[in-house]
Write a protein that holds these residues in place. Sequence first.
Motif, PDB file in Angstrom:
ATOM      1  N   SER A 175      19.276  37.608   1.414  1.00  0.00           N
ATOM      2  CA  SER A 175      19.279  38.569   0.386  1.00  0.00           C
ATOM      3  C   SER A 175      20.633  39.112  -0.100  1.00  0.00           C
ATOM      4  O   SER A 175      20.990  39.012  -1.446  1.00  0.00           O
ATOM      5  CB  SER A 175      18.444  39.747   0.657  1.00  0.00           C
ATOM      6  OG  SER A 175      16.933  39.520   0.867  1.00  0.00           O
ATOM      7  N   ILE A 226      13.899  50.895  -7.864  1.00  0.00           N
ATOM      8  CA  ILE A 226      12.803  49.736  -7.565  1.00  0.00           C
ATOM      9  C   ILE A 226      11.838  49.868  -6.423  1.00  0.00           C
ATOM     10  O   ILE A 226      10.728  49.892  -6.680  1.00  0.00           O
ATOM     11  CB  ILE A 226      13.452  48.307  -6.935  1.00  0.00           C
ATOM     12  CG1 ILE A 226      14.352  47.941  -8.130  1.00  0.00           C
ATOM     13  CG2 ILE A 226      12.710  47.571  -6.378  1.00  0.00           C
ATOM     14  CD1 ILE A 226      15.431  46.464  -7.788  1.00  0.00           C
ATOM     15  N   ALA A 283      16.954  47.314 -13.820  1.00  0.00           N
ATOM     16  CA  ALA A 283      16.104  47.223 -12.509  1.00  0.00           C
ATOM     17  C   ALA A 283      14.700  46.822 -12.742  1.00  0.00           C
ATOM     18  O   ALA A 283      13.993  46.116 -11.943  1.00  0.00           O
ATOM     19  CB  ALA A 283      16.348  48.536 -11.652  1.00  0.00           C
ATOM     20  N   ILE A 286      12.962  43.211 -12.212  1.00  0.00           N
ATOM     21  CA  ILE A 286      12.543  42.760 -11.000  1.00  0.00           C
ATOM     22  C   ILE A 286      10.830  42.287 -11.047  1.00  0.00           C
ATOM     23  O   ILE A 286      10.402  41.517 -10.294  1.00  0.00           O
ATOM     24  CB  ILE A 286      12.658  43.742  -9.592  1.00  0.00           C
ATOM     25  CG1 ILE A 286      12.245  43.021  -8.274  1.00  0.00           C
ATOM     26  CG2 ILE A 286      11.582  45.010  -9.961  1.00  0.00           C
ATOM     27  CD1 ILE A 286      12.750  43.841  -7.397  1.00  0.00           C
ATOM     28  N   GLU A 287      10.246  43.122 -12.029  1.00  0.00           N
ATOM     29  CA  GLU A 287       8.862  42.841 -12.513  1.00  0.00           C
ATOM     30  C   GLU A 287       8.475  41.628 -13.047  1.00  0.00           C
ATOM     31  O   GLU A 287       7.405  41.265 -13.106  1.00  0.00           O
ATOM     32  CB  GLU A 287       8.226  43.940 -13.183  1.00  0.00           C
ATOM     33  CG  GLU A 287       8.527  45.355 -12.488  1.00  0.00           C
ATOM     34  CD  GLU A 287       7.929  45.604 -11.179  1.00  0.00           C
ATOM     35  OE1 GLU A 287       6.934  44.768 -10.633  1.00  0.00           O
ATOM     36  OE2 GLU A 287       8.158  46.501 -10.480  1.00  0.00           O
ATOM     37  N   LEU A 289      10.499  38.538 -12.146  1.00  0.00           N
ATOM     38  CA  LEU A 289      10.803  37.355 -11.330  1.00  0.00           C
ATOM     39  C   LEU A 289       9.921  36.528 -10.946  1.00  0.00           C
ATOM     40  O   LEU A 289      10.155  35.339 -10.379  1.00  0.00           O
ATOM     41  CB  LEU A 289      11.756  38.127 -10.216  1.00  0.00           C
ATOM     42  CG  LEU A 289      13.222  38.733 -10.632  1.00  0.00           C
ATOM     43  CD1 LEU A 289      13.874  39.280  -9.542  1.00  0.00           C
ATOM     44  CD2 LEU A 289      14.109  37.540 -11.325  1.00  0.00           C
TER      45      LEU A 289
END
Length: 291
Positions: A175, A226, A283, A286-287, A289
């Motif tokens: 990561s 997040i 941010a 991320i939902e 990806l």
Amino acid sequence: MTSDNLVTVTVIGLGAMGRALAGAFLDAGHPTTVWNRSTGKGDDLVARGAVLAASAEEAVRASELTVVCVVDYDASQAVLDPLAEALAGRVLVNLTSDSPERARAAAAWADEHGIAYLDGAVMVPTPLVGGPEALILYAGSRPAFEKYESTLKALAGQAAHLGEDHTLAAVHDLSMLDFFYASISGLVHAFALAREDKVAATALAPYLNAITSILPPIAAGMATAIDEGNYDGEQANLSMMTASVDHLLHMSRDRGLDTGHLEAIKAVADRAIAKGHGADDWASTIEALKG
């Protein structure tokens, strides 16, 4: 530690990182044995006091703690599989980089053979190994980590145990590398973009500090957003920032530069906006990806 209670250590794998690890142990005074699959490596370490073992088994049996650092887990298991009996009852620290799945498989192998196992990830380049600011992450046997924590701090002043789940070091490692490689690739593209308009990289670099200096608070704030699922876009919303990506795309295309990474960024942002996150913070991407 005094010379009477310094832990004996073995380092298997004498690539650049392995040599740095062995050197750090030597600097801390630990009796250090080294071994490498190919010959011709380790003479510099021997000159500093290390013992070059004639075989991997000899290397393992010489010490109570063995550290392996090779190119990947195919290489590490090729070395370790024949050493199961020699390693039984000892502590093995694997600082080879690979996937969480490979870490889990290696841990299962170690458990099957009665080997106390720590999976780890070195998060600094070789020149920083052994220094107080160096960071190495560990996951797995907590008793083994606690027993040898002071020894492992010879390799990095920051030796963090993430938990008993052996995959955690690899998850953190990959990561963090995800962030690192995306960042330095973006940096190269920024220099290329400036160069197309006759601005030298050295002229642009000092001003990039204005960006890099705000990354730590951005990372902390984004992490909280997040985890909480709260993407407050009052300060800067996704729709506005995506317009800036459009400007970058136009400028890059006009100058004939590769735009693959920018197109990927724009595609994810557009999906997030389509999901209703246009007024949210970056941010929220991320939902989007996972498509």
